[in-house]
Design a protein around this motif. Structure first.
Motif, PDB file in Angstrom:
ATOM      1  N   THR A  53       4.212  -2.279  -4.754  1.00 31.53           N
ATOM      2  CA  THR A  53       3.292  -1.190  -5.062  1.00 31.53           C
ATOM      3  C   THR A  53       4.120   0.046  -5.400  1.00 31.53           C
ATOM      4  O   THR A  53       5.308   0.118  -5.057  1.00 31.53           O
ATOM      5  CB  THR A  53       2.363  -0.867  -3.878  1.00 31.53           C
ATOM      6  N   SER A  96      -8.662   6.713   1.935  1.00 29.53           N
ATOM      7  CA  SER A  96      -8.680   5.567   1.033  1.00 29.53           C
ATOM      8  C   SER A  96     -10.028   5.437   0.322  1.00 29.53           C
ATOM      9  O   SER A  96     -11.084   5.522   0.941  1.00 29.53           O
ATOM     10  CB  SER A  96      -8.386   4.293   1.819  1.00 29.53           C
ATOM     11  N   GLY A 110      -4.143   5.829  -0.273  1.00 29.39           N
ATOM     12  CA  GLY A 110      -5.105   4.869  -0.798  1.00 29.39           C
ATOM     13  C   GLY A 110      -6.225   5.556  -1.561  1.00 29.39           C
ATOM     14  O   GLY A 110      -7.167   4.904  -2.015  1.00 29.39           O
ATOM     15  N   ILE A 130      -1.381  -0.634   1.410  1.00 32.44           N
ATOM     16  CA  ILE A 130      -1.690  -0.668  -0.024  1.00 32.44           C
ATOM     17  C   ILE A 130      -1.261  -2.006  -0.622  1.00 32.44           C
ATOM     18  O   ILE A 130      -0.190  -2.529  -0.306  1.00 32.44           O
ATOM     19  CB  ILE A 130      -1.000   0.501  -0.745  1.00 32.44           C
ATOM     20  N   ARG A 131      -2.109  -2.559  -1.485  1.00 30.83           N
ATOM     21  CA  ARG A 131      -1.863  -3.854  -2.125  1.00 30.83           C
ATOM     22  C   ARG A 131      -1.759  -3.679  -3.643  1.00 30.83           C
ATOM     23  O   ARG A 131      -2.271  -2.720  -4.212  1.00 30.83           O
ATOM     24  CB  ARG A 131      -2.991  -4.833  -1.795  1.00 30.83           C
ATOM     25  N   ASP A 150      -4.892  -2.753  -5.628  1.00 25.90           N
ATOM     26  CA  ASP A 150      -5.636  -1.562  -5.218  1.00 25.90           C
ATOM     27  C   ASP A 150      -5.572  -0.508  -6.324  1.00 25.90           C
ATOM     28  O   ASP A 150      -4.600  -0.455  -7.095  1.00 25.90           O
ATOM     29  CB  ASP A 150      -5.048  -0.972  -3.934  1.00 25.90           C
ATOM     30  N   SER A 194      -4.532   0.044 -11.592  1.00 28.92           N
ATOM     31  CA  SER A 194      -4.019  -0.509 -10.336  1.00 28.92           C
ATOM     32  C   SER A 194      -2.503  -0.396 -10.269  1.00 28.92           C
ATOM     33  O   SER A 194      -1.833  -0.129 -11.275  1.00 28.92           O
ATOM     34  CB  SER A 194      -4.413  -1.990 -10.211  1.00 28.92           C
TER      35      SER A 194
END
Length: 619
Positions: free
Chosen positions: A24, A76, A101, A195-196, A199, A219
């Motif tokens: 990320t 987020s 987020g 966080i991915r 996301d 993203s």
């Protein structure tokens, strides 16, 4: 940068890596602060002697501002708006919101108060971060209409309104956040760890050339794939330097000045006033530079103006050197070899004549020069190549995280926008519209209820709205926007952008719009270049007069007539401009005829200049 005969792999081992499937932007920022802690990351060109943020210092500031924003209620999933020029605080604030987020969104500083109200209401942002008094002046008229907006952070202390609890000092927010982070660093680190790759990372509102702006949500995977694909395509070295001067609401600037530098641990130099970019190049001597077509066009116009003032012998030497390098560039663009004798002459001429010019301009360390957002006139491309700087055109949109296609040093064709990046597919629909599929295609458009609506079809293809062609070798050419094609009364389909680009090759012409939809012939509205026109007039002994008087001056109108004829000579008969008029007023994003990215707002122009257009078709 002498023009290379072919693109060859660089000798450096690429030690800075990133994986879109697992990394990320927040994680890569942490990596840079650890592995490249003392390398330069961020410098302001607007403050003499401004300290440079190292990567370790940059992440500390990001963490501090993130904690401060969290204390204001940002978390987020929520959106946050930023309106500020390119400056370190802008990038830090963007990364801080991302670290929580939340979804940062930079709004163009040229938006009107009503446009601000729209994006603020649509995004439902609880926090906005503004640079100073100029931005506050645009926001004040609509603040009481924004119930979701609870706090406004102001970067410049001198502009901070007193007696209103909604306003917060950026400096105080950062300082209080730094204390909170020092006492409890785990809170920030946990947020980053959560966080991915898929996301949301950021949001961009489209310029609105054809209607209401849409919120484009990107993203982490989108940004990292784009950055890695560009890096691999050009075999770019790590730790590249660049100048960030375009608005950070522009997808190209976001990629080049936020995401690519984080992926490659680069060094960004921010410049608040884009008009100073030529001087900034001379100060920084960057390794990477992106210019929208108007920047390159103005550079060429300025250089040609400078050439005209040189002694004849020196002028001839520079022109001949430029033509020689162009000769080699055109051969390679056509896929033909450059004869050894010509290559040797080019190398000798480049070193003796053109290298000093590049050094003077600050272009001597360039590894990568690029252009996008609109078509770059081929003549501009050739002239810059004649200086030993090859511009690689790209094509893309906010919805594709920037570049979909790109030319490279070893694989390019002048007049095209190159071939698709790694992992990206482009195909042509029956009506000529280009469709894109791949990991750079955005998550979707933000809806008023906060959800994100996918904009691809069942097979993952995104319709770009651009009309184009793809040749047998995969090179893509853009002919126009789908909604902007002119269909004459005789049923002929005409691409206005080609006509407009040819007109703008003359340094006197700043903007041009081709008219002709449902009309018997093509006409044009022409606007003088507000920088070059006065200089052109002065050089010819025309005393200082108002822009309106200049637009109607006989010598100016005669020169514009010649420019129109020169364009017509290169157009098919049906495309030729039969009548034109020179308007007295400049077009800017503020005046409403241009978007913040300097695209024409054709609907606005057609409405606003209805009488001028009708006069072009009168008896």
């Amino acid at each position: 940068m002498a023009a290379p005969s072919a693109h060859t792999p660089s000798a450096h081992p690429y030690i800075v890596t990133a994986d879109p499937d697992t990394d990320t932007i927040a994680g890569l920022l942490r990596r840079n602060a650890t592995e490249f802690a003392d390398l330069p990351a961020l410098t302001s060109l607007d403050v003499d002697g401004a300290p440079t943020h190292t990567w370790a210092q940059l992440r500390d500031d990001v963490a501090a501002v993130a904690r401060g924003l969290a204390d204001l209620g940002l978390h987020s999933g929520l959106r946050m708006l930023i309106m500020a020029p390119s400056r370190p605080e802008h990038i830090i604030t963007d990364l801080a919101a991302m670290s929580l987020g939340a979804i940062p969104c930079t709004a163009y500083s040229t938006l009107s108060s009503e446009q601000i109200a729209y994006v603020a209401e649509h995004s439902a942002a609880p926090v906005a971060v503004l640079a100073g008094e100029d931005e506050l002046a645009r926001w004040r008229p609509v603040l009481d209409r924004l119930p979701a907006l609870r706090r406004i952070v102001v970067m410049d202390d001198a502009a901070l309104p007193s007696g209103d609890e909604r306003f917060v000092s950026y400096r105080e927010l950062r300082d209080q956040g730094a204390a909170a982070h020092a006492a409890d660093p785990d809170t920030y680190e946990r947020a980053v760890a959560d966080i991915r790759p898929d996301d949301p990372l950021a949001m961009i509102y489209t310029s609105g050339t054809t209607g209401v702006p849409k919120g484009v949500v990107l993203s982490h995977r989108n940004a990292i794939h784009e950055a890695v694909a560009l890096r691999d395509l050009h075999d770019s070295p790590p730790h590249m330097s660049n100048v960030a001067y375009l608005p950070l609401a522009h997808i190209a600037e976001r990629v080049l000045s936020i995401y690519l530098p984080i992926v490659g641990a680069g060094h960004v130099h921010t410049l608040a006033d884009p008009s100073g970019v030529v001087g900034a190049l001379g100060r920084v001597h960057p390794m990477q530079f992106f210019g929208v077509p108007r920047v390159w066009e103005k550079m060429v116009a300025g250089l040609k103006n400078m050439l005209a003032g040189l002694p004849e012998e020196k002028q001839t030497t520079l022109i001949q050197a430029n033509e020689l390098l162009q000769e080699g560039y055109k051969l390679r663009s056509a896929g033909k070899p450059v004869p050894d004798e010509l290559a040797e002459r080019i190398a000798q001429t480049d070193e003796a004549v053109l290298a000093p010019v590049r050094q003077m301009l600050g272009l001597d360390r360039l590894f990568l020069a690029s252009s996008g957002a609109a078509a770059l006139p081929v003549e501009v491309l050739y002239f810059i190549a004649g200086l030993g700087v090859e511009i690689h055109e790209v094509w893309g949109l906010s919805e594709t995280t920037g570049a979909v296609t790109a030319n490279t040093a070893g694989a390019f064709r002048a007049g095209t926008v190159g071939r698709p990046l790694q992992g990206v597919e482009v195909k042509r629909a029956e009506d000529g519209e280009l469709l894109v599929r791949g990991p750079i295609v955005f998550l979707g458009y933000l809806q008023a209820d906060g959800t994100i609506a996918d904009a691809t079809d069942e097979d993952g293809w995104f319709p770009t709205g651009d009309i184009g062609t793809i040749d047998e070798d995969g090179y893509v050419s853009i002919t126009d926007r789908k909604k902007e094609l002119i269909i004459t009364a005789g049923g002929k389909n005409i691409a206005p952008s080609r006509i407009e680009a040819l007109l703008k090759e003359h340094p006197l012409i700043g903007q041009a719009v081709a008219i002709g939809d449902n009309r018997p012939y093509v006409s044009a509205l022409i606007v003088l270049d507000d920088e070059m026109a006065p200089a052109w007039a002065s050089a010819r002994g025309i005393e200082a007069i108002t822009p309106a008087e200049l637009a109607g001056h006989p010598q100016v109108t005669e020169e514009i007539d010649k420019a129109v004829q020169a364009a017509n000579d290169r157009l098919a008969r049906v495309e030729q401009v039969k009548r034109h008029t020179v308007l007295a007023k400049a077009w800017t994003p503020e005046s409403g005829e241009l978007t913040p990215t300097l695209k024409l707002k054709r609907r606005v122009i057609n409405d606003r200049y209805h009488d001028d257009i009708e006069a072009l078709y009168g008896s």
